[in-house]
Design a protein around this motif. Structure first.
Motif, short mmCIF file in Angstrom:
data_model
loop_
_atom_site.label_atom_id
_atom_site.label_comp_id
_atom_site.label_asym_id
_atom_site.label_seq_id
_atom_site.Cartn_x
_atom_site.Cartn_y
_atom_site.Cartn_z
N ALA A 13 9.52 -9.38 -4.46
CA ALA A 13 10.82 -8.72 -4.41
C ALA A 13 11.88 -9.64 -3.79
CB ALA A 13 10.72 -7.43 -3.60
N LYS B 208 3.01 0.20 -7.41
CA LYS B 208 3.83 -0.48 -6.42
C LYS B 208 4.56 0.47 -5.47
CE LYS B 208 7.75 -0.78 -9.67
NZ LYS B 208 8.66 0.12 -8.99
N GLY B 209 4.75 1.71 -5.86
CA GLY B 209 5.53 2.61 -5.04
C GLY B 209 7.02 2.50 -5.34
N ALA B 210 7.80 3.35 -4.69
CA ALA B 210 9.23 3.44 -5.00
C ALA B 210 10.07 2.37 -4.33
CB ALA B 210 9.76 4.82 -4.58
N GLY B 211 9.48 1.59 -3.43
CA GLY B 211 10.27 0.62 -2.66
C GLY B 211 10.57 -0.68 -3.37
N TYR B 212 10.13 -0.83 -4.60
CA TYR B 212 10.32 -2.08 -5.32
C TYR B 212 10.90 -1.79 -6.72
CZ TYR B 212 6.89 -3.45 -1.78
OH TYR B 212 6.21 -3.65 -0.60
N PRO B 213 12.14 -1.33 -6.80
CA PRO B 213 12.67 -0.86 -8.10
C PRO B 213 12.81 -1.97 -9.14
CG PRO B 213 14.40 -0.97 -6.42
CD PRO B 213 13.11 -1.18 -5.71
N GLU C 155 0.50 -5.72 -0.33
CA GLU C 155 1.84 -5.47 0.22
C GLU C 155 2.61 -6.76 0.43
OE1 GLU C 155 3.45 -2.25 3.28
OE2 GLU C 155 2.29 -3.82 4.29
N ASP D 263 6.11 -7.75 -1.46
CA ASP D 263 7.29 -8.10 -0.65
C ASP D 263 7.83 -9.47 -1.05
OD1 ASP D 263 7.15 -5.74 0.72
OD2 ASP D 263 6.21 -6.59 2.52
#
Length: 527
Positions: A299, A316-321, A292, A296
Protein backbone atom coordinates in the motif's frame (compact mmCIF):
# COMPACT_ATOMS: atom_id res chain seq x y z
CA UNK A 1 43.42 -45.89 -59.92
CA UNK A 2 39.70 -45.12 -59.79
CA UNK A 3 39.94 -43.94 -56.19
CA UNK A 4 42.86 -41.74 -57.01
CA UNK A 5 41.02 -40.33 -60.00
CA UNK A 6 37.94 -39.53 -57.88
CA UNK A 7 40.02 -37.78 -55.22
CA UNK A 8 41.84 -35.87 -57.88
CA UNK A 9 38.61 -34.65 -59.42
CA UNK A 10 37.29 -33.68 -55.93
CA UNK A 11 40.50 -31.79 -55.14
CA UNK A 12 40.26 -30.00 -58.47
CA UNK A 13 36.66 -29.07 -57.77
CA UNK A 14 37.02 -27.64 -54.25
CA UNK A 15 40.74 -26.95 -54.05
CA UNK A 16 40.29 -23.16 -54.27
CA UNK A 17 37.37 -22.96 -51.80
CA UNK A 18 37.88 -21.95 -48.14
CA UNK A 19 37.64 -24.82 -45.66
CA UNK A 20 34.70 -23.34 -43.76
CA UNK A 21 32.75 -23.04 -47.02
CA UNK A 22 33.39 -26.69 -47.80
CA UNK A 23 32.29 -27.73 -44.31
CA UNK A 24 29.18 -25.61 -44.62
CA UNK A 25 28.31 -27.28 -47.92
CA UNK A 26 28.75 -30.69 -46.33
CA UNK A 27 26.61 -29.62 -43.39
CA UNK A 28 23.92 -28.28 -45.70
CA UNK A 29 23.83 -31.54 -47.63
CA UNK A 30 23.58 -33.51 -44.38
CA UNK A 31 20.78 -31.23 -43.19
CA UNK A 32 18.85 -31.75 -46.42
CA UNK A 33 19.19 -35.53 -46.12
CA UNK A 34 18.14 -35.40 -42.44
CA UNK A 35 15.16 -33.23 -43.31
CA UNK A 36 14.05 -35.66 -46.01
CA UNK A 37 14.35 -38.56 -43.55
CA UNK A 38 12.42 -36.61 -40.95
CA UNK A 39 9.62 -35.74 -43.37
CA UNK A 40 9.41 -39.35 -44.54
CA UNK A 41 9.28 -40.61 -40.96
CA UNK A 42 6.63 -38.05 -40.11
CA UNK A 43 4.43 -38.95 -43.07
CA UNK A 44 4.73 -42.66 -42.39
CA UNK A 45 4.13 -42.31 -38.67
CA UNK A 46 1.28 -39.84 -38.65
CA UNK A 47 -0.35 -39.89 -42.10
CA UNK A 48 -0.02 -43.18 -43.94
CA UNK A 49 0.01 -45.49 -40.89
CA UNK A 50 -3.40 -44.34 -39.70
CA UNK A 51 -4.16 -40.78 -38.73
CA UNK A 52 -6.60 -41.41 -35.90
CA UNK A 53 -4.90 -42.73 -32.80
CA UNK A 54 -6.35 -43.11 -29.36
CA UNK A 55 -3.61 -43.67 -26.80
CA UNK A 56 -3.53 -44.76 -23.19
CA UNK A 57 -0.72 -44.47 -20.71
CA UNK A 58 -0.44 -46.04 -17.24
CA UNK A 59 0.99 -43.15 -15.22
CA UNK A 60 0.79 -44.87 -11.85
CA UNK A 61 0.28 -48.46 -10.70
CA UNK A 62 1.30 -48.80 -7.10
CA UNK A 63 0.26 -50.83 -4.06
CA UNK A 64 -1.29 -49.05 -1.09
CA UNK A 65 1.35 -50.01 1.46
CA UNK A 66 2.65 -49.01 4.85
CA UNK A 67 3.81 -45.65 3.54
CA UNK A 68 0.21 -44.66 2.90
CA UNK A 69 -0.83 -46.07 6.28
CA UNK A 70 1.89 -44.14 8.11
CA UNK A 71 0.84 -40.81 6.58
CA UNK A 72 -2.91 -41.46 6.78
CA UNK A 73 -3.50 -43.74 9.80
CA UNK A 74 -6.51 -46.02 9.44
CA UNK A 75 -7.06 -45.33 5.74
CA UNK A 76 -6.82 -49.00 4.73
CA UNK A 77 -9.47 -50.06 7.22
CA UNK A 78 -11.73 -47.27 5.94
CA UNK A 79 -11.50 -48.32 2.29
CA UNK A 80 -14.37 -50.76 1.89
CA UNK A 81 -16.31 -51.60 -1.26
CA UNK A 82 -19.68 -51.39 0.51
CA UNK A 83 -21.01 -48.01 1.53
CA UNK A 84 -22.17 -49.30 4.93
CA UNK A 85 -18.64 -50.50 5.80
CA UNK A 86 -19.90 -53.98 6.61
CA UNK A 87 -17.54 -55.86 4.31
CA UNK A 88 -14.16 -57.14 5.51
CA UNK A 89 -11.13 -54.86 5.51
CA UNK A 90 -9.49 -54.54 2.13
CA UNK A 91 -6.14 -56.20 1.56
CA UNK A 92 -3.64 -56.10 -1.28
CA UNK A 93 -5.03 -52.79 -2.52
CA UNK A 94 -3.47 -50.88 -5.42
CA UNK A 95 -4.04 -47.51 -7.05
CA UNK A 96 -3.83 -47.04 -10.81
CA UNK A 97 -3.89 -43.80 -12.80
CA UNK A 98 -4.46 -44.16 -16.56
CA UNK A 99 -4.35 -41.31 -19.06
CA UNK A 100 -6.63 -41.64 -22.12
CA UNK A 101 -5.59 -39.29 -24.92
CA UNK A 102 -5.84 -38.39 -28.57
CA UNK A 103 -2.33 -39.47 -29.63
CA UNK A 104 -2.74 -38.54 -33.29
CA UNK A 105 -3.24 -35.37 -35.32
CA UNK A 106 -6.92 -35.84 -36.21
CA UNK A 107 -9.98 -35.35 -34.02
CA UNK A 108 -11.74 -38.46 -32.74
CA UNK A 109 -15.55 -38.19 -32.67
CA UNK A 110 -18.14 -40.42 -31.00
CA UNK A 111 -18.94 -42.13 -34.30
CA UNK A 112 -15.29 -43.13 -34.74
CA UNK A 113 -15.57 -45.74 -31.96
CA UNK A 114 -16.35 -49.18 -33.43
CA UNK A 115 -18.14 -50.57 -30.34
CA UNK A 116 -21.76 -51.49 -31.18
CA UNK A 117 -23.27 -50.07 -27.99
CA UNK A 118 -24.73 -46.58 -28.05
CA UNK A 119 -22.68 -45.12 -25.22
CA UNK A 120 -19.71 -47.35 -24.36
CA UNK A 121 -16.66 -47.26 -26.62
CA UNK A 122 -13.72 -48.51 -24.54
CA UNK A 123 -13.01 -51.11 -21.87
CA UNK A 124 -10.16 -50.74 -19.37
CA UNK A 125 -9.15 -54.23 -18.13
CA UNK A 126 -7.30 -55.04 -14.88
CA UNK A 127 -6.40 -58.75 -14.84
CA UNK A 128 -6.25 -60.42 -11.38
CA UNK A 129 -7.87 -57.35 -9.82
CA UNK A 130 -11.34 -56.03 -9.21
CA UNK A 131 -12.40 -52.39 -9.17
CA UNK A 132 -13.59 -51.10 -5.79
CA UNK A 133 -13.63 -47.44 -6.67
CA UNK A 134 -12.91 -45.12 -9.59
CA UNK A 135 -13.10 -41.48 -10.58
CA UNK A 136 -12.37 -39.22 -13.54
CA UNK A 137 -9.80 -36.92 -11.96
CA UNK A 138 -8.52 -34.71 -14.79
CA UNK A 139 -9.98 -33.26 -17.97
CA UNK A 140 -7.81 -31.36 -20.43
CA UNK A 141 -10.85 -29.27 -21.44
CA UNK A 142 -13.61 -29.51 -18.79
CA UNK A 143 -16.02 -27.39 -20.83
CA UNK A 144 -16.08 -29.89 -23.71
CA UNK A 145 -15.37 -33.21 -21.95
CA UNK A 146 -17.30 -33.04 -18.68
CA UNK A 147 -20.71 -33.79 -20.22
CA UNK A 148 -19.34 -36.95 -21.86
CA UNK A 149 -17.93 -38.37 -18.60
CA UNK A 150 -20.71 -37.57 -16.15
CA UNK A 151 -23.12 -39.86 -14.32
CA UNK A 152 -25.35 -40.36 -17.34
CA UNK A 153 -22.50 -41.17 -19.72
CA UNK A 154 -22.67 -44.93 -19.10
CA UNK A 155 -19.30 -45.11 -17.36
CA UNK A 156 -19.40 -48.11 -15.04
CA UNK A 157 -17.37 -50.91 -13.42
CA UNK A 158 -17.92 -54.65 -13.69
CA UNK A 159 -16.06 -57.95 -13.48
CA UNK A 160 -15.30 -60.61 -16.08
CA UNK A 161 -14.32 -64.20 -15.27
CA UNK A 162 -13.24 -65.43 -18.71
CA UNK A 163 -9.61 -66.53 -18.34
CA UNK A 164 -9.54 -65.50 -14.68
CA UNK A 165 -11.05 -62.70 -12.59
CA UNK A 166 -10.66 -59.35 -14.32
CA UNK A 167 -11.97 -55.96 -13.26
CA UNK A 168 -13.30 -53.77 -16.07
CA UNK A 169 -14.12 -50.07 -16.31
CA UNK A 170 -16.45 -49.33 -19.24
CA UNK A 171 -15.67 -45.92 -20.72
CA UNK A 172 -18.01 -43.84 -22.88
CA UNK A 173 -17.45 -42.67 -26.43
CA UNK A 174 -15.73 -39.41 -25.63
CA UNK A 175 -14.93 -37.02 -28.52
CA UNK A 176 -11.29 -35.99 -28.27
CA UNK A 177 -9.78 -33.08 -30.12
CA UNK A 178 -6.10 -32.87 -30.91
CA UNK A 179 -4.10 -33.27 -27.65
CA UNK A 180 -7.27 -33.75 -25.58
CA UNK A 181 -7.07 -36.21 -22.69
CA UNK A 182 -8.74 -37.38 -19.50
CA UNK A 183 -7.51 -39.52 -16.63
CA UNK A 184 -9.07 -42.43 -14.76
CA UNK A 185 -8.08 -43.07 -11.15
CA UNK A 186 -8.98 -46.58 -9.95
CA UNK A 187 -8.68 -48.28 -6.56
CA UNK A 188 -8.30 -52.03 -7.00
CA UNK A 189 -8.13 -55.15 -4.86
CA UNK A 190 -6.43 -58.42 -5.84
CA UNK A 191 -8.92 -61.01 -7.08
CA UNK A 192 -6.53 -63.73 -8.20
CA UNK A 193 -2.96 -64.73 -8.94
CA UNK A 194 0.22 -63.91 -7.07
CA UNK A 195 3.21 -61.65 -7.58
CA UNK A 196 3.13 -58.63 -9.86
CA UNK A 197 -0.12 -57.74 -11.57
CA UNK A 198 -0.46 -57.85 -15.36
CA UNK A 199 -0.42 -54.38 -16.90
CA UNK A 200 -3.79 -52.67 -17.41
CA UNK A 201 -5.03 -52.91 -21.01
CA UNK A 202 -7.41 -50.59 -22.91
CA UNK A 203 -9.56 -52.41 -25.46
CA UNK A 204 -11.82 -51.12 -28.19
CA UNK A 205 -11.59 -49.95 -31.78
CA UNK A 206 -11.24 -46.72 -33.78
CA UNK A 207 -12.40 -46.39 -37.38
CA UNK A 208 -9.57 -45.30 -39.66
CA UNK A 209 -7.05 -45.68 -36.87
CA UNK A 210 -6.16 -47.73 -33.83
CA UNK A 211 -5.66 -47.78 -30.08
CA UNK A 212 -2.03 -47.65 -28.95
CA UNK A 213 -0.24 -47.74 -25.61
CA UNK A 214 1.89 -44.64 -25.24
CA UNK A 215 4.89 -44.77 -22.95
CA UNK A 216 7.77 -42.57 -21.90
CA UNK A 217 9.68 -44.10 -24.84
CA UNK A 218 8.15 -43.72 -28.29
CA UNK A 219 8.22 -45.76 -31.48
CA UNK A 220 11.38 -46.18 -33.54
CA UNK A 221 9.85 -44.27 -36.41
CA UNK A 222 9.05 -41.32 -34.19
CA UNK A 223 12.54 -41.48 -32.69
CA UNK A 224 14.01 -41.31 -36.21
CA UNK A 225 11.83 -38.33 -36.98
CA UNK A 226 12.71 -36.56 -33.74
CA UNK A 227 16.48 -37.15 -33.99
CA UNK A 228 16.56 -36.05 -37.60
CA UNK A 229 14.53 -32.95 -36.87
CA UNK A 230 16.82 -32.04 -33.98
CA UNK A 231 19.84 -32.39 -36.28
CA UNK A 232 18.24 -30.13 -38.85
CA UNK A 233 17.25 -27.48 -36.34
CA UNK A 234 20.65 -27.63 -34.66
CA UNK A 235 22.46 -27.22 -37.95
CA UNK A 236 20.29 -24.31 -39.05
CA UNK A 237 20.76 -22.51 -35.75
CA UNK A 238 24.50 -23.11 -35.35
CA UNK A 239 25.80 -23.11 -38.93
CA UNK A 240 23.40 -21.05 -41.01
CA UNK A 241 21.77 -18.37 -38.88
CA UNK A 242 24.05 -18.42 -35.82
CA UNK A 243 21.37 -16.54 -33.84
CA UNK A 244 20.04 -17.33 -30.35
CA UNK A 245 16.60 -18.90 -30.03
CA UNK A 246 13.85 -16.39 -29.33
CA UNK A 247 12.40 -16.06 -25.86
CA UNK A 248 8.95 -17.68 -25.49
CA UNK A 249 6.21 -15.15 -26.17
CA UNK A 250 4.56 -15.66 -22.75
CA UNK A 251 7.78 -14.74 -20.93
CA UNK A 252 8.51 -11.29 -19.55
CA UNK A 253 11.78 -9.86 -18.33
CA UNK A 254 12.55 -7.61 -15.37
CA UNK A 255 12.54 -7.96 -11.60
CA UNK A 256 9.61 -8.93 -9.38
CA UNK A 257 9.70 -8.70 -5.59
CA UNK A 258 7.20 -10.96 -3.80
CA UNK A 259 6.37 -10.15 -0.18
CA UNK A 260 3.77 -11.10 2.42
CA UNK A 261 2.69 -14.52 3.69
CA UNK A 262 5.53 -16.68 4.99
CA UNK A 263 3.22 -19.73 4.94
CA UNK A 264 3.02 -19.59 1.15
CA UNK A 265 6.66 -18.63 0.69
CA UNK A 266 8.05 -22.08 -0.26
CA UNK A 267 5.35 -22.49 -2.92
CA UNK A 268 6.15 -19.13 -4.54
CA UNK A 269 9.91 -19.75 -4.46
CA UNK A 270 9.55 -23.08 -6.26
CA UNK A 271 7.08 -21.65 -8.78
CA UNK A 272 9.46 -18.78 -9.54
CA UNK A 273 12.29 -21.25 -10.07
CA UNK A 274 10.15 -23.16 -12.58
CA UNK A 275 9.25 -19.90 -14.33
CA UNK A 276 12.94 -18.92 -14.59
CA UNK A 277 13.76 -22.21 -16.33
CA UNK A 278 11.73 -21.04 -19.32
CA UNK A 279 12.05 -17.29 -18.91
CA UNK A 280 15.71 -16.73 -18.21
CA UNK A 281 15.52 -12.93 -18.16
CA UNK A 282 13.15 -12.86 -15.19
CA UNK A 283 14.58 -12.00 -11.78
CA UNK A 284 12.77 -12.62 -8.48
CA UNK A 285 13.32 -11.41 -4.93
CA UNK A 286 11.43 -12.62 -1.84
CA UNK A 287 10.79 -10.94 1.49
CA UNK A 288 8.20 -13.00 3.35
CA UNK A 289 7.66 -11.26 6.71
CA UNK A 290 3.96 -11.96 7.17
CA UNK A 291 0.71 -10.97 5.52
CA UNK A 292 0.08 -7.68 7.33
CA UNK A 293 3.58 -6.34 6.75
CA UNK A 294 3.37 -7.31 3.10
CA UNK A 295 0.04 -5.54 2.55
CA UNK A 296 1.27 -2.45 4.41
CA UNK A 297 4.39 -2.25 2.27
CA UNK A 298 2.42 -2.77 -0.95
CA UNK A 299 0.00 0.00 0.00
CA UNK A 300 2.88 2.38 0.79
CA UNK A 301 5.36 1.54 -1.97
CA UNK A 302 3.33 -0.16 -4.70
CA UNK A 303 1.66 2.79 -6.41
CA UNK A 304 2.68 2.63 -10.06
CA UNK A 305 5.10 -0.20 -9.23
CA UNK A 306 4.22 -3.39 -11.12
CA UNK A 307 7.35 -5.05 -9.75
CA UNK A 308 5.86 -5.60 -6.29
CA UNK A 309 3.34 -8.31 -5.32
CA UNK A 310 2.02 -9.19 -1.87
CA UNK A 311 0.74 -12.65 -0.94
CA UNK A 312 -2.00 -12.99 1.67
CA UNK A 313 -3.48 -16.07 3.40
CA UNK A 314 -6.90 -14.44 3.28
CA UNK A 315 -8.84 -11.33 2.22
CA UNK A 316 -7.06 -7.99 2.66
CA UNK A 317 -9.79 -6.29 4.65
CA UNK A 318 -11.21 -2.80 4.17
CA UNK A 319 -8.02 -0.92 5.06
CA UNK A 320 -6.38 -1.33 1.66
CA UNK A 321 -8.83 0.07 -0.93
CA UNK A 322 -6.24 0.45 -3.73
CA UNK A 323 -5.08 -3.18 -3.64
CA UNK A 324 -6.42 -5.52 -6.34
CA UNK A 325 -6.76 -9.24 -5.52
CA UNK A 326 -6.22 -12.34 -7.67
CA UNK A 327 -7.18 -15.72 -6.15
CA UNK A 328 -4.45 -18.36 -6.40
CA UNK A 329 -5.37 -21.52 -4.52
CA UNK A 330 -7.24 -23.20 -1.72
CA UNK A 331 -4.47 -23.66 0.84
CA UNK A 332 -4.35 -26.52 3.34
CA UNK A 333 -3.51 -25.83 7.00
CA UNK A 334 -3.03 -28.17 9.95
CA UNK A 335 -2.62 -28.20 13.73
CA UNK A 336 0.87 -29.30 14.86
CA UNK A 337 2.16 -30.46 18.25
CA UNK A 338 5.44 -31.29 19.96
CA UNK A 339 6.32 -34.97 19.37
CA UNK A 340 6.04 -35.82 23.09
CA UNK A 341 2.40 -34.72 23.31
CA UNK A 342 1.25 -38.03 21.83
CA UNK A 343 -2.21 -36.79 20.82
CA UNK A 344 -3.01 -37.35 17.15
CA UNK A 345 -6.46 -35.84 16.87
CA UNK A 346 -8.69 -33.18 18.45
CA UNK A 347 -12.21 -31.95 17.94
CA UNK A 348 -12.92 -28.37 16.93
CA UNK A 349 -14.43 -27.85 20.40
CA UNK A 350 -11.22 -29.09 22.07
CA UNK A 351 -9.09 -26.76 19.93
CA UNK A 352 -11.34 -23.86 20.93
CA UNK A 353 -11.09 -24.79 24.61
CA UNK A 354 -7.30 -25.03 24.38
CA UNK A 355 -6.86 -21.59 22.82
CA UNK A 356 -9.44 -20.02 25.11
CA UNK A 357 -7.58 -21.30 28.18
CA UNK A 358 -10.17 -23.85 29.31
CA UNK A 359 -7.79 -26.79 28.88
CA UNK A 360 -4.38 -26.38 30.48
CA UNK A 361 -2.93 -29.90 30.60
CA UNK A 362 -2.68 -32.53 27.87
CA UNK A 363 -4.02 -35.26 30.15
CA UNK A 364 -7.45 -33.60 29.79
CA UNK A 365 -7.58 -34.67 26.12
CA UNK A 366 -5.93 -38.06 26.42
CA UNK A 367 -2.29 -36.98 26.43
CA UNK A 368 0.46 -37.07 29.09
CA UNK A 369 0.57 -35.05 32.30
CA UNK A 370 2.14 -32.05 30.58
CA UNK A 371 1.18 -28.35 30.67
CA UNK A 372 -0.09 -26.92 27.38
CA UNK A 373 1.97 -24.24 25.60
CA UNK A 374 -0.10 -22.30 23.06
CA UNK A 375 2.02 -21.05 20.16
CA UNK A 376 0.46 -18.26 18.09
CA UNK A 377 1.48 -16.17 15.12
CA UNK A 378 1.58 -12.44 15.86
CA UNK A 379 -1.62 -10.41 15.29
CA UNK A 380 -2.01 -9.47 11.63
CA UNK A 381 -0.66 -12.79 10.41
CA UNK A 382 -2.73 -14.30 7.62
CA UNK A 383 -2.24 -17.79 9.07
CA UNK A 384 -3.51 -16.59 12.46
CA UNK A 385 -6.54 -14.92 10.84
CA UNK A 386 -7.31 -18.16 8.96
CA UNK A 387 -6.94 -20.17 12.18
CA UNK A 388 -9.27 -17.89 14.11
CA UNK A 389 -11.81 -17.73 11.30
CA UNK A 390 -11.95 -21.45 10.49
CA UNK A 391 -11.51 -23.06 13.92
CA UNK A 392 -12.06 -20.52 16.71
CA UNK A 393 -15.19 -18.90 15.29
CA UNK A 394 -13.78 -15.48 16.02
CA UNK A 395 -10.84 -14.04 17.92
CA UNK A 396 -8.83 -15.28 20.87
CA UNK A 397 -8.61 -13.78 24.36
CA UNK A 398 -6.27 -10.80 24.61
CA UNK A 399 -2.87 -11.93 25.83
CA UNK A 400 0.33 -10.00 26.41
CA UNK A 401 3.12 -10.70 23.94
CA UNK A 402 5.62 -13.36 25.01
CA UNK A 403 8.46 -14.42 22.72
CA UNK A 404 8.68 -18.17 22.17
CA UNK A 405 12.46 -17.86 22.18
CA UNK A 406 12.26 -16.72 25.80
CA UNK A 407 10.35 -19.89 26.75
CA UNK A 408 12.88 -22.35 25.36
CA UNK A 409 14.66 -24.24 28.10
CA UNK A 410 12.23 -23.12 30.82
CA UNK A 411 9.99 -25.42 32.87
CA UNK A 412 6.29 -24.51 32.86
CA UNK A 413 3.85 -25.73 35.49
CA UNK A 414 0.64 -24.32 33.99
CA UNK A 415 -0.88 -23.18 30.71
CA UNK A 416 1.54 -20.85 28.88
CA UNK A 417 1.48 -18.99 25.59
CA UNK A 418 3.95 -17.33 23.22
CA UNK A 419 4.04 -15.75 19.75
CA UNK A 420 6.23 -16.07 16.67
CA UNK A 421 6.78 -13.87 13.63
CA UNK A 422 6.74 -16.25 10.63
CA UNK A 423 5.92 -19.85 9.69
CA UNK A 424 9.49 -21.13 10.07
CA UNK A 425 9.56 -19.76 13.64
CA UNK A 426 6.26 -21.53 14.37
CA UNK A 427 7.66 -24.93 13.31
CA UNK A 428 10.83 -24.40 15.35
CA UNK A 429 8.97 -23.27 18.48
CA UNK A 430 6.57 -26.24 18.43
CA UNK A 431 9.46 -28.64 17.85
CA UNK A 432 11.59 -27.16 20.67
CA UNK A 433 9.06 -26.48 23.46
CA UNK A 434 7.57 -29.52 25.32
CA UNK A 435 3.77 -29.42 25.40
CA UNK A 436 3.56 -26.95 22.50
CA UNK A 437 0.67 -26.77 20.03
CA UNK A 438 0.48 -24.49 17.00
CA UNK A 439 -0.71 -24.31 13.41
CA UNK A 440 0.97 -24.20 10.03
CA UNK A 441 0.54 -24.57 6.29
CA UNK A 442 0.34 -28.34 5.78
CA UNK A 443 3.31 -28.88 3.45
CA UNK A 444 5.52 -26.85 5.81
CA UNK A 445 4.48 -29.10 8.71
CA UNK A 446 5.31 -32.20 6.68
CA UNK A 447 8.69 -30.70 5.73
CA UNK A 448 9.40 -29.98 9.41
CA UNK A 449 8.47 -33.60 10.30
CA UNK A 450 6.08 -32.47 13.03
CA UNK A 451 3.01 -34.49 14.13
CA UNK A 452 -0.15 -33.18 12.50
CA UNK A 453 -3.57 -33.56 14.11
CA UNK A 454 -6.79 -34.88 12.61
CA UNK A 455 -9.71 -32.53 13.28
CA UNK A 456 -13.05 -34.11 14.15
CA UNK A 457 -11.59 -37.40 12.93
CA UNK A 458 -10.59 -36.09 9.48
CA UNK A 459 -6.89 -35.88 8.54
CA UNK A 460 -5.56 -32.92 6.58
CA UNK A 461 -5.99 -33.56 2.87
CA UNK A 462 -6.61 -31.50 -0.26
CA UNK A 463 -9.68 -33.46 -1.34
CA UNK A 464 -11.15 -33.28 2.16
CA UNK A 465 -10.70 -29.50 2.17
CA UNK A 466 -12.15 -29.15 -1.33
CA UNK A 467 -15.24 -31.13 -0.31
CA UNK A 468 -15.49 -29.25 3.04
CA UNK A 469 -15.12 -32.33 5.26
CA UNK A 470 -11.86 -30.91 6.63
CA UNK A 471 -12.36 -27.45 8.17
CA UNK A 472 -8.88 -25.89 8.33
CA UNK A 473 -8.22 -24.24 4.98
CA UNK A 474 -7.77 -20.77 3.59
CA UNK A 475 -7.50 -19.00 0.24
CA UNK A 476 -4.20 -17.57 -0.95
CA UNK A 477 -4.41 -14.25 -2.80
CA UNK A 478 -1.90 -12.23 -4.77
CA UNK A 479 -2.33 -8.45 -4.42
CA UNK A 480 -1.06 -5.62 -6.60
CA UNK A 481 -1.42 -1.89 -6.07
CA UNK A 482 -3.82 -1.16 -8.91
CA UNK A 483 -4.18 -3.13 -12.11
CA UNK A 484 -1.06 -4.74 -13.59
CA UNK A 485 0.15 -3.90 -17.12
CA UNK A 486 -0.37 -6.87 -19.43
CA UNK A 487 3.30 -6.93 -20.42
CA UNK A 488 4.63 -6.89 -16.83
CA UNK A 489 6.55 -9.74 -15.24
CA UNK A 490 3.99 -9.77 -12.40
CA UNK A 491 1.08 -10.34 -14.79
CA UNK A 492 2.99 -13.07 -16.65
CA UNK A 493 3.98 -14.83 -13.42
CA UNK A 494 0.41 -14.77 -12.10
CA UNK A 495 -0.81 -16.22 -15.41
CA UNK A 496 1.84 -18.94 -15.05
CA UNK A 497 0.54 -19.71 -11.53
CA UNK A 498 -3.16 -19.81 -12.35
CA UNK A 499 -3.30 -21.14 -15.94
CA UNK A 500 0.01 -22.81 -16.78
CA UNK A 501 2.63 -25.12 -15.27
CA UNK A 502 2.66 -23.19 -12.01
CA UNK A 503 -0.58 -24.97 -11.09
CA UNK A 504 1.42 -28.19 -10.77
CA UNK A 505 3.63 -26.53 -8.16
CA UNK A 506 0.52 -25.47 -6.23
CA UNK A 507 -0.79 -29.04 -6.31
CA UNK A 508 2.57 -30.52 -5.30
CA UNK A 509 2.40 -28.52 -2.06
CA UNK A 510 -1.09 -29.79 -1.24
CA UNK A 511 -3.01 -26.79 -2.55
CA UNK A 512 -5.99 -26.79 -4.92
CA UNK A 513 -5.80 -24.14 -7.69
CA UNK A 514 -8.88 -21.95 -7.55
CA UNK A 515 -9.52 -22.38 -11.28
CA UNK A 516 -9.85 -26.15 -10.79
CA UNK A 517 -12.35 -26.11 -7.91
CA UNK A 518 -15.87 -27.45 -8.48
CA UNK A 519 -17.08 -24.09 -7.19
CA UNK A 520 -14.43 -21.46 -8.12
CA UNK A 521 -16.58 -18.79 -6.46
CA UNK A 522 -15.40 -20.24 -3.17
CA UNK A 523 -12.15 -18.31 -3.68
CA UNK A 524 -13.90 -14.95 -3.65
CA UNK A 525 -12.92 -12.83 -0.62
CA UNK A 526 -16.38 -12.88 0.99
CA UNK A 527 -16.62 -16.70 1.11
Amino acid sequence: MRAYGFLGEWDHLVGDWPLDTVLELIGTAAAVVALLVAVAAFLREFVFAGRKRLGYRVQMDTPVTGEIESRFPGVLTQLRPAADGATPDLKDVSVVLVRIENAGITRIDTEDYTAPTAQIGLHLHFAQRRVIGMAVNELSDPSSLADHLGRNSGIDVREENAGGPTGVIDLPKVPLGKSDHYKILAILERSGGTGNYPDPVLRGGIKGGRIIETRAGTSRRLVVFTVALVLVIGFLLVVVWREPSPTPMECESGKLTVIGSSAFGPVLREAAEQYRKRCTRADFAFEFEGTERGLDRLAEQGTGNSGLLAISDGPKGAGYPALVYRPLALSLFTMIVHPDVGVRGLTVAQIQDLYRGKIGNWREVGGPDLPVVLVNRIPGSGSRNTFERRLLDGTQPDRSHVSCTALKGTVTAALTHCEVQVTADMSKAVADIPGAIGYSEFSEAVEAKLPTLAIDGVSAGRDAAVHRTYPFWGVEYAYSNGELPGDSLAASFLHFLTDQMGKEVLRAHGNAPCADLPDPGRCLPDQ
